[in-house]
Design a protein around this motif. Structure first.
Motif, PDB file in Angstrom:
ATOM      1  N   GLY A   1       0.807  -1.217   0.000  1.00 36.49           N
ATOM      2  CA  GLY A   1       0.000   0.000   0.000  1.00 36.49           C
ATOM      3  C   GLY A   1       0.839   1.267   0.000  1.00 36.49           C
ATOM      4  N   GLY A   2       2.062   1.173   0.543  1.00 38.33           N
ATOM      5  CA  GLY A   2       2.906   2.362   0.627  1.00 38.33           C
ATOM      6  C   GLY A   2       4.021   2.166   1.629  1.00 38.33           C
ATOM      7  N   VAL A   3       4.777   3.242   1.873  1.00 39.59           N
ATOM      8  CA  VAL A   3       5.901   3.120   2.806  1.00 39.59           C
ATOM      9  C   VAL A   3       5.501   3.457   4.248  1.00 39.59           C
ATOM     10  CG1 VAL A   3       7.739   3.471   1.092  1.00 39.59           C
ATOM     11  CG2 VAL A   3       6.701   5.458   2.202  1.00 39.59           C
ATOM     12  N   SER A   4       4.341   4.123   4.413  1.00 37.98           N
ATOM     13  CA  SER A   4       3.866   4.474   5.761  1.00 37.98           C
ATOM     14  C   SER A   4       2.347   4.351   5.786  1.00 37.98           C
ATOM     15  CB  SER A   4       4.243   5.924   6.084  1.00 37.98           C
ATOM     16  OG  SER A   4       3.502   6.783   5.208  1.00 37.98           O
ATOM     17  N   PHE A  51       2.187  -4.132   8.837  1.00 39.54           N
ATOM     18  CA  PHE A  51       3.555  -3.606   8.845  1.00 39.54           C
ATOM     19  C   PHE A  51       4.503  -4.779   8.593  1.00 39.54           C
ATOM     20  CE2 PHE A  51       7.345  -1.926  11.308  1.00 39.54           C
ATOM     21  CZ  PHE A  51       7.660  -0.956  10.366  1.00 39.54           C
ATOM     22  N   SER A  52       4.993  -4.884   7.349  1.00 43.45           N
ATOM     23  CA  SER A  52       5.641  -6.128   6.904  1.00 43.45           C
ATOM     24  C   SER A  52       7.153  -6.123   6.983  1.00 43.45           C
ATOM     25  CB  SER A  52       5.195  -6.434   5.480  1.00 43.45           C
ATOM     26  OG  SER A  52       3.805  -6.583   5.466  1.00 43.45           O
ATOM     27  N   VAL A  53       7.666  -5.597   8.086  1.00 47.12           N
ATOM     28  CA  VAL A  53       9.111  -5.620   8.275  1.00 47.12           C
ATOM     29  C   VAL A  53       9.443  -6.880   9.064  1.00 47.12           C
ATOM     30  CG1 VAL A  53      11.044  -4.421   9.348  1.00 47.12           C
ATOM     31  CG2 VAL A  53       9.266  -3.130   8.165  1.00 47.12           C
ATOM     32  N   GLU A  54      10.304  -7.740   8.491  1.00 45.22           N
ATOM     33  CA  GLU A  54      10.544  -9.043   9.106  1.00 45.22           C
ATOM     34  C   GLU A  54      11.965  -9.215   9.599  1.00 45.22           C
ATOM     35  OE1 GLU A  54       9.324 -12.036   6.301  1.00 45.22           O
ATOM     36  OE2 GLU A  54       7.219 -11.426   6.425  1.00 45.22           O
ATOM     37  N   GLY A  55      12.108 -10.159  10.519  1.00 43.22           N
ATOM     38  CA  GLY A  55      13.439 -10.633  10.894  1.00 43.22           C
ATOM     39  C   GLY A  55      14.242  -9.729  11.807  1.00 43.22           C
ATOM     40  N   LYS A  56      13.582  -8.824  12.553  1.00 42.92           N
ATOM     41  CA  LYS A  56      14.321  -7.996  13.508  1.00 42.92           C
ATOM     42  C   LYS A  56      14.231  -8.681  14.878  1.00 42.92           C
ATOM     43  CE  LYS A  56      14.416  -4.459  10.467  1.00 42.92           C
ATOM     44  NZ  LYS A  56      15.604  -4.056   9.754  1.00 42.92           N
ATOM     45  N   GLU A  57      15.342  -8.700  15.623  1.00 46.48           N
ATOM     46  CA  GLU A  57      15.345  -9.519  16.848  1.00 46.48           C
ATOM     47  C   GLU A  57      15.826  -8.805  18.107  1.00 46.48           C
ATOM     48  OE1 GLU A  57      16.241 -13.634  17.243  1.00 46.48           O
ATOM     49  OE2 GLU A  57      14.159 -13.644  16.599  1.00 46.48           O
ATOM     50  N   THR A  58      15.637  -7.490  18.207  1.00 42.84           N
ATOM     51  CA  THR A  58      16.076  -6.820  19.436  1.00 42.84           C
ATOM     52  C   THR A  58      14.868  -6.275  20.183  1.00 42.84           C
ATOM     53  OG1 THR A  58      16.232  -4.631  18.436  1.00 42.84           O
ATOM     54  CG2 THR A  58      18.165  -6.060  18.202  1.00 42.84           C
ATOM     55  N   LYS A  70      -8.697  -6.614   2.594  1.00 47.61           N
ATOM     56  CA  LYS A  70      -7.407  -6.865   1.951  1.00 47.61           C
ATOM     57  C   LYS A  70      -6.311  -6.664   2.991  1.00 47.61           C
ATOM     58  CE  LYS A  70      -7.645  -7.335  -2.663  1.00 47.61           C
ATOM     59  NZ  LYS A  70      -7.238  -8.622  -3.303  1.00 47.61           N
ATOM     60  N   TYR A  71      -5.371  -7.592   3.044  1.00 51.04           N
ATOM     61  CA  TYR A  71      -4.156  -7.398   3.827  1.00 51.04           C
ATOM     62  C   TYR A  71      -3.291  -6.436   3.040  1.00 51.04           C
ATOM     63  CZ  TYR A  71      -3.619 -10.674   7.747  1.00 51.04           C
ATOM     64  OH  TYR A  71      -3.670 -11.299   8.964  1.00 51.04           O
ATOM     65  N   VAL A  72      -3.021  -5.260   3.590  1.00 47.95           N
ATOM     66  CA  VAL A  72      -2.224  -4.267   2.858  1.00 47.95           C
ATOM     67  C   VAL A  72      -0.858  -4.105   3.529  1.00 47.95           C
ATOM     68  CG1 VAL A  72      -2.128  -1.870   2.047  1.00 47.95           C
ATOM     69  CG2 VAL A  72      -4.343  -3.041   2.201  1.00 47.95           C
ATOM     70  N   PRO A  73       0.179  -4.745   2.966  1.00 47.76           N
ATOM     71  CA  PRO A  73       1.513  -4.623   3.537  1.00 47.76           C
ATOM     72  C   PRO A  73       2.053  -3.216   3.312  1.00 47.76           C
ATOM     73  CG  PRO A  73       1.390  -6.415   1.945  1.00 47.76           C
ATOM     74  CD  PRO A  73       0.175  -5.586   1.771  1.00 47.76           C
ATOM     75  N   PHE A  74       2.817  -2.721   4.295  1.00 47.18           N
ATOM     76  CA  PHE A  74       3.479  -1.429   4.088  1.00 47.18           C
ATOM     77  C   PHE A  74       4.755  -1.398   4.903  1.00 47.18           C
ATOM     78  CE2 PHE A  74       1.412  -0.722   8.091  1.00 47.18           C
ATOM     79  CZ  PHE A  74       2.146   0.261   8.746  1.00 47.18           C
ATOM     80  N   GLY A  75       5.612  -0.421   4.587  1.00 47.24           N
ATOM     81  CA  GLY A  75       6.878  -0.265   5.297  1.00 47.24           C
ATOM     82  C   GLY A  75       7.928   0.229   4.321  1.00 47.24           C
ATOM     83  N   PRO A  76       9.112   0.613   4.833  1.00 49.91           N
ATOM     84  CA  PRO A  76      10.181   1.077   3.943  1.00 49.91           C
ATOM     85  C   PRO A  76      10.505   0.000   2.907  1.00 49.91           C
ATOM     86  CG  PRO A  76      10.764   1.413   6.250  1.00 49.91           C
ATOM     87  CD  PRO A  76       9.500   0.616   6.244  1.00 49.91           C
ATOM     88  N   VAL A  77      10.745   0.424   1.671  1.00 51.93           N
ATOM     89  CA  VAL A  77      10.927  -0.522   0.565  1.00 51.93           C
ATOM     90  C   VAL A  77      11.937  -1.620   0.903  1.00 51.93           C
ATOM     91  CG1 VAL A  77      11.614  -0.788  -1.851  1.00 51.93           C
ATOM     92  CG2 VAL A  77      10.258   1.184  -1.169  1.00 51.93           C
TER      93      VAL A  77
END
Length: 391
Positions: free
Chosen positions: A69-72, A94-101, A346-353
């Motif tokens: 959908g966009g970056v934000s 918010f589809s940012v994956e794999g962060k572990e802190t 609709k599942y609308v993923p977003f986040g920095p490219v």
């Protein structure tokens, strides 16, 4: 059964797509349909991002804009409102994956809280979503699920995971926004299931706010569903389930083989389909205690749910039944269902490219592995292009 040509209507399916966007969709699905190309594209993209080559613009104008959908959140508003005009709601993911802190987990929670507040102001966004590993380390879920005891440090860390879930579910309840909690790999899922059930017990007291996810390619999920149902009746709370077929099949089978235990995955695609449909039927038989979110790109399963609703006299817009598809896919299902007044999101993923790329790559790979999905998309797009030419 009279509706069984419904999803062939391409005029309704692609009503929001301009000719240019339709051409882009055609190009993308054609690329995705050539499997080795996905692998090459994936490798090239990963390399380009790591090497900081200027691919962002290219990715943004092709794959990203089609599947995201966009970056934000604000960036997504235009498409959210345009879809809602046609009766299709949005679940901002918010589809940012794999962060572990811990910082990342807190940030993911804050992002989810922000989306819930954002959603509470908009009729177009009745539902929020998060992933268990967005809120805590995979290792912790796995260790807890295996019944091993935590060190005191791990216990403190786990308490923070629980607190994040609680903060999100509490706000969701206050704002009357439903919250879907995704499912992940089977070897971390037991702990996530227990935690989500605790949240249902606490917050699904009058209406269903919290939804867990059942991946029906697992052959043990029907039994799990029945047991949960018995428990919920006994304890006096309602259940919410998003049912999906599942997204980690190769990983699951590989690990089972590697570690020498029986795979949790159904032995065939057909067995998975039967399992999925059985779960949908079971929930529709027990709607007074269980709400259903059908996450599917499968036309037959969608028709089946519609038929059962009709049989049982469940109104198309009954809030206890939702249909969901991913943004950029199966518009023929989403928009045609919405056109008949069904609840569709609709599942609308977003986040920095660059942060969303792992998610997009997984989608492309998944698309190539789902037999017929890409071919069906292509056929419908071609048909719509023809229709527009003849206009």
């Amino acid at each position: 059964m009279e509706n069984h040509k419904l999803f062939d209507n391409t005029e309704v399916a692609f009503q929001l797509k301009s000719d240019t966007e339709l051409e882009r969709a055609h190009f993308l699905f054609k690329m995705i349909s050539i499997e080795p190309l996905v692998k090459i594209g994936t490798a090239v993209t990963n390399f380009a991002i790591k090497a900081h080559l200027p691919v962002e613009g290219l990715i943004r104008s092709t794959v990203f804009d089609h599947f995201c959908g966009g970056v934000s959140e604000d960036d997504c508003l235009d498409i959210i409102e345009r879809m809602y005009d046609k009766g299709v709601s949005s679940v901002l993911d918010f589809s940012v994956e794999g962060k572990e802190t811990e910082d990342h987990f807190d940030a993911a929670m804050e992002k989810t809280l922000k989306i819930i507040r954002f959603a509470a102001e908009k009729d177009s966004m009745p539902i929020a979503v998060f992933k268990p590993t967005g809120f805590g380390r995979f290792y912790l879920y796995q260790k807890k699920g295996e019944g091993k005891s935590f060190t005191s440090q791990e216990q403190t860390e786990w308490d923070r995971v629980v607190a994040r879930y609680d903060a999100v579910c509490k706000l969701a309840k206050e704002k009357d926004v439903e919250v879907l909690i995704d499912a992940e790999e089977s070897w971390m899922q037991d702990a996530a299931d227990d935690l989500v059930t605790d949240m249902m017990r606490k917050y699904n007291t009058d209406v269903t706010i919290v939804y867990n996810t059942l991946q029906m390619y697992r052959h043990d999920r029907m039994e799990f569903l029945r047991k949960q149902h018995e428990m919920a009746i006994k304890e006096g709370f309602t259940l919410g389930y998003k049912i999906v077929r599942g997204a980690y099949m190769e990983k699951e089978n590989d690990r089972a083989l590697d570690k020498g235990y029986p795979s949790p995955i159904c032995e065939s695609k057909q067995a998975t389909d039967i399992n999925f449909n059985e779960a949908a039927k079971y929930i529709l038989d027990n709607l007074s205690e269980i709400s259903l979110f059908v996450g599917t790109h499968n036309e037959e399963s969608s028709y089946m749910v519609m038929d059962i609703m009709k049989e049982k006299g469940v109104a198309n817009n009954d809030n206890r039944v939702w249909f969901g598809q991913l943004f950029g896919m199966s518009d023929n299902i989403s928009f045609n269902l919405a056109n008949l007044g069904y609840n569709v999101a609709k599942y609308v993923p977003f986040g920095p490219v660059k942060d969303v790329m792992p998610y997009l790559i997984r989608r492309a790979e998944e698309n190539t592995s789902v037999a017929g999905q890409t071919g069906r998309e292509l056929m419908l797009i071609k048909r719509e292009k023809e229709r527009r030419k003849l206009k």
